[in-house]
Design an enzyme around this catalytic site. Structure first.
Site, short mmCIF file in Angstrom:
data_model
loop_
_atom_site.label_atom_id
_atom_site.label_comp_id
_atom_site.label_asym_id
_atom_site.label_seq_id
_atom_site.Cartn_x
_atom_site.Cartn_y
_atom_site.Cartn_z
N TYR A 102 44.02 43.98 48.71
CA TYR A 102 44.62 45.31 48.80
C TYR A 102 43.56 46.40 48.70
O TYR A 102 42.78 46.45 47.75
CB TYR A 102 45.62 45.47 47.66
CG TYR A 102 46.51 46.67 47.75
CD1 TYR A 102 47.59 46.71 48.62
CD2 TYR A 102 46.29 47.78 46.94
CE1 TYR A 102 48.43 47.81 48.68
CE2 TYR A 102 47.12 48.89 46.99
CZ TYR A 102 48.18 48.90 47.87
OH TYR A 102 49.00 49.99 47.92
N HIS A 312 43.64 38.56 37.22
CA HIS A 312 43.77 38.52 38.68
C HIS A 312 42.55 37.89 39.36
O HIS A 312 42.62 37.56 40.54
CB HIS A 312 44.01 39.94 39.21
CG HIS A 312 44.57 40.02 40.58
ND1 HIS A 312 45.71 39.32 40.97
CD2 HIS A 312 44.17 40.70 41.69
CE1 HIS A 312 45.97 39.58 42.23
NE2 HIS A 312 45.05 40.40 42.70
#
Length: 334
Positions: A102, A312
């Site tokens: 992203y 993450h």
């Protein structure tokens, strides 16, 4: 960061029923049909249109050939990618189509050479409109506008599935697979898709919308089990949708109806290639329950590697070794 999601045994059994519109398959079939028709028109127009164009790029890399690729994506819009081909190996080559995280773009071709170094052709696909939040940039605009949106990408065009940003992104992914299968250096029956975070979500969608993939490798994918994960933590990018709903009070049903066309669980059900997932149990950006929801609904054999103490970043390079070993085994029996 303390653990916040379901315990491991509950994750392994987690099989949520997500909202799925009755016209899900028809919506995506029409979207791809229209975009492929637009791409065929571009091909007929030749180099002056948005046809598939491959341009060799001078590079200091002595062991790889690099090409700048342009192919027609959603609505025939030009999408850019890097093609990296290892030299000196028998062809046609198996290929890895990689989708990126992203906010970043395809970057520079020499930044991610692990797959070509392992003997694969690699297509690193730009994400339209992104590439200016981190990394080394992108080169693909998104020429389509949207209505009111929160900063970021998750609420762009969210008023309707037809205008939603990820309709264009997921279509671009399928068209990237279409394009790479036409390259004479690549075995069209040995194409895998891979991605981390947003890239993992794109890989899942591509797997649900494309036939004949040999493998799918999503790491810490976002955009699955959206009713649960939106608002579960305060992290971006889901916080974009929370902020949007905080302003557009009463829009929740309409917004989640749009999102139901893009939930990774629905794509996972339609996947036909084996998959290797990964998740970090401390991950507040891609909560593990969302990752397990996609894996547990996967329409083909699927494995998931847990990283209990990771956020993450997941397994990073440690996980890539696992991916490379797994993909080699899959190809050996394909």
């Amino acid at each position: 960061m303390p653990r916040f999601d379901l315990p491991l045994q509950a994750l392994r059994a987690y099989l949520p029923e997500v909202d799925e519109p009755t016209d899900f398959d028809g919506f995506w079939a029409a979207t791809l049909r229209e975009s492929r028709a637009a791409g065929a028109t571009a091909e007929a127009a030749g180099a002056s249109g948005n046809a598939v164009v491959r341009t060799p790029v001078p590079s200091p890399l002595a062991l790889f050939d690099v090409e700048d690729v342009r192919f027609p994506g959603f609505a025939g819009d030009p999408v850019r990618a890097w093609l990296v081909l290892p030299r000196g190996l028998p062809r046609p080559l198996p290929a890895v189509v990689e989708f990126v995280g992203y906010g970043r773009g395809r970057g520079l071709a020499h930044e991610r050479l692990h797959w070509p170094s392992a003997g694969y052709a690699q297509l690193i696909v730009d994400t339209r409109g992104q590439g200016s939040q981190y990394g080394t940039g992108g080169a693909t605009p998104d020429p389509h506008g949207s209505g009111p949106a929160a900063p970021g990408f998750l609420t762009r065009g969210i008023d309707a599935p037809e205008t939603y940003y990820y309709r264009r992104v997921f279509t671009d992914a399928v068209r990237a697979i279409d394009a790479v299968r036409t390259f004479p250096e690549i075995d069209p029956a040995a194409v895998a898709v891979v991605g981390n975070s947003q890239g993992g979500a794109i890989a899942i969608a591509a797997a649900g919308l494309s036939d004949g993939l040999v493998a799918v490798l999503p790491s810490a994918p976002i955009l699955s089990d959206l009713r649960r994960v939106i608002g579960l933590t305060g992290e971006e990018p889901y916080a974009e949708i929370v902020r949007y709903l905080a302003v557009h009070r009463g829009a929740e049903d309409r917004i989640f109806e749009t999102l139901s066309y893009f939930d990774g669980v629905s794509f996972a059900k339609r996947a036909t290639a084996p998959a290797l997932f990964s998740t970090g149990h401390m991950d507040t950006i891609a909560p593990p329950s969302g990752v397990y929801a996609a894996k547990n609904h996967w329409g083909a054999p699927a494995e998931l590697v847990d990283y209990p103490w990771n956020h993450h970043e997941g397994g990073e390079s440690v996980h890539w070794e696992r991916q490379a070993e797994w993909l080699a085994e899959v190809l050996a029996y394909a």
